[in-house]
Design a protein around this motif. Sequence first.
Motif, mmCIF file in Angstrom:
data_model
loop_
_atom_site.group_PDB
_atom_site.id
_atom_site.type_symbol
_atom_site.label_atom_id
_atom_site.label_comp_id
_atom_site.label_asym_id
_atom_site.label_seq_id
_atom_site.Cartn_x
_atom_site.Cartn_y
_atom_site.Cartn_z
ATOM 1 N N ARG A 1 0.838 -1.208 0.000
ATOM 2 C CA ARG A 1 0.000 0.000 0.000
ATOM 3 C C ARG A 1 0.866 1.248 0.000
ATOM 4 O O ARG A 1 1.794 1.365 0.798
ATOM 5 N N ASP A 2 0.490 2.192 -0.870
ATOM 6 C CA ASP A 2 1.294 3.394 -1.071
ATOM 7 C C ASP A 2 1.518 4.165 0.225
ATOM 8 O O ASP A 2 2.651 4.462 0.610
ATOM 9 N N GLN A 3 0.426 4.476 0.915
ATOM 10 C CA GLN A 3 0.544 5.336 2.097
ATOM 11 C C GLN A 3 1.406 4.683 3.177
ATOM 12 O O GLN A 3 2.302 5.303 3.752
ATOM 13 N N SER B 1 5.206 4.393 1.961
ATOM 14 C CA SER B 1 5.982 5.632 1.899
ATOM 15 C C SER B 1 6.289 6.131 3.308
ATOM 16 O O SER B 1 7.410 6.557 3.588
ATOM 17 N N PHE C 1 7.401 -2.898 -4.491
ATOM 18 C CA PHE C 1 5.976 -2.627 -4.372
ATOM 19 C C PHE C 1 5.218 -3.782 -5.014
ATOM 20 O O PHE C 1 5.353 -4.040 -6.209
ATOM 21 N N ILE D 1 -1.986 -1.014 -7.876
ATOM 22 C CA ILE D 1 -1.743 0.428 -7.869
ATOM 23 C C ILE D 1 -2.851 1.144 -8.636
ATOM 24 O O ILE D 1 -3.028 0.917 -9.829
ATOM 25 N N LYS E 1 -2.209 6.840 -7.793
ATOM 26 C CA LYS E 1 -1.129 6.627 -6.817
ATOM 27 C C LYS E 1 0.202 6.307 -7.501
ATOM 28 O O LYS E 1 1.226 6.167 -6.830
ATOM 29 N N SER F 1 3.264 8.647 -6.943
ATOM 30 C CA SER F 1 3.825 8.515 -5.610
ATOM 31 C C SER F 1 4.699 7.257 -5.519
ATOM 32 O O SER F 1 5.859 7.318 -5.103
ATOM 33 N N VAL F 2 4.152 6.123 -5.936
ATOM 34 C CA VAL F 2 4.907 4.860 -5.866
ATOM 35 C C VAL F 2 6.202 4.977 -6.677
ATOM 36 O O VAL F 2 7.272 4.535 -6.239
ATOM 37 N N VAL G 1 8.660 -2.226 -8.987
ATOM 38 C CA VAL G 1 7.202 -2.380 -8.949
ATOM 39 C C VAL G 1 6.854 -3.704 -9.622
ATOM 40 O O VAL G 1 7.186 -3.919 -10.793
#
Length: 261
Positions: A73-75, A78, A95, A99, A103, A106-107, A114
Motif C-alpha cells: 500500500r502506497d501510504q 511511503s 511494491f 496500484i 497513486k 507517488s509509488v 514495482v
Amino acid sequence: MTGFSPQPTEMGDQRAEALRAGLSDVRERVARACDAAGRDPAEVTVIVVTKFFPASDVRRLAALGVRDMGENRDQEASAKFADVKADTAGLRLHFIGQIQTNKAASVASYADVVHTVDRLKLVTALDRGAAAADRRLRVLVQVDLDPARPAATLGAVATAAASAGPARGGADPADVGGLVAAVQASAALDLLGVMAVAPLGVDPGPAFGRLADVSRAVRAVVPDATWISAGMSGDLEVAIRHGATHLRVGTAILGSRPTLR
Ligand SMILES: *Cc1c(COP(=O)(O)O)cnc(C)c1O
C-alpha cells in the motif's frame, strides 16, 4: 548498581530473535526446495513482505541483513520506509500491491521495483512519475493465472462477474506482449520480468507452470527480463520448482498479520 546493569539492547530482543528464526526457517526451506529442483539457491531471492508490520520490524530485518522488502500500500509504504531507507544502505523496496493510477506517481517516486504492472494506463502513469522524480524504475508485468478468468470474448456480463471477485490483479496472458512493448517504449521504466500470485483454492503447480511459459515468451523479446516473482509463505517450494527467482514471503517470517491497520 551504577554502570553494571545491562543496557536494553544487550538484554536480547525477543522480536529480533523471532525474526531471525523465521528467516532461518525460510532459508532452510528454500535450500531444500532448490536442492530438490536441482537449482542453485543463489538464484533465488527472498523478498520479506513487511506490510502491516511496523518500521521497527523493518529495522530489525535490516540489522539481520535483509535488503529486499515488500509492501502493498502506497501510504503505508511511503511512511514506513522514508526514514529506514535514508539510513540503511542498499535497502530495496519492492511494491507488490495493486496500484490505482492516481497513486502511480507517488509509488514511482520511492519504490525500487514495482511488481504489479498490469495495464497500459499504469505503464504510462509510472513512466511519467519516474521521469518527474528524475529516476529510473524497474518493473515486472503481473500476470493473472486464474484459470477461471473469463475470455474477453465473453463480453460485458462475464467481465462484470469477474470484477466482483477478489481483486488480485494481473494482466490476461494474452495482453502481456503489449505491456512488454509499452514498457520497452517507455522513457524511464526497465523491464525485469514477470510476477504472479497463485489463484486461490487450486493447485498452484499448473499456474506457476503457465507463468514459466509466459516468462519464456517475454525473455524471447527481452532477454534481460529474467525475474520470475512467484511463491509466498504457503507455496514457495512449488514456485521454486517452476523457476521462481524472487519469492515474496511475509507470514512465514513475521508471523500472522494483524487483521486491522
Ligand atoms: C502479502 C503478500 C505476500 C506475502 O504473503 P504471505 O502468505 O504472508 O507470505 C506475497 N505477495 C503478495 C502480492 C502479497 O500481497
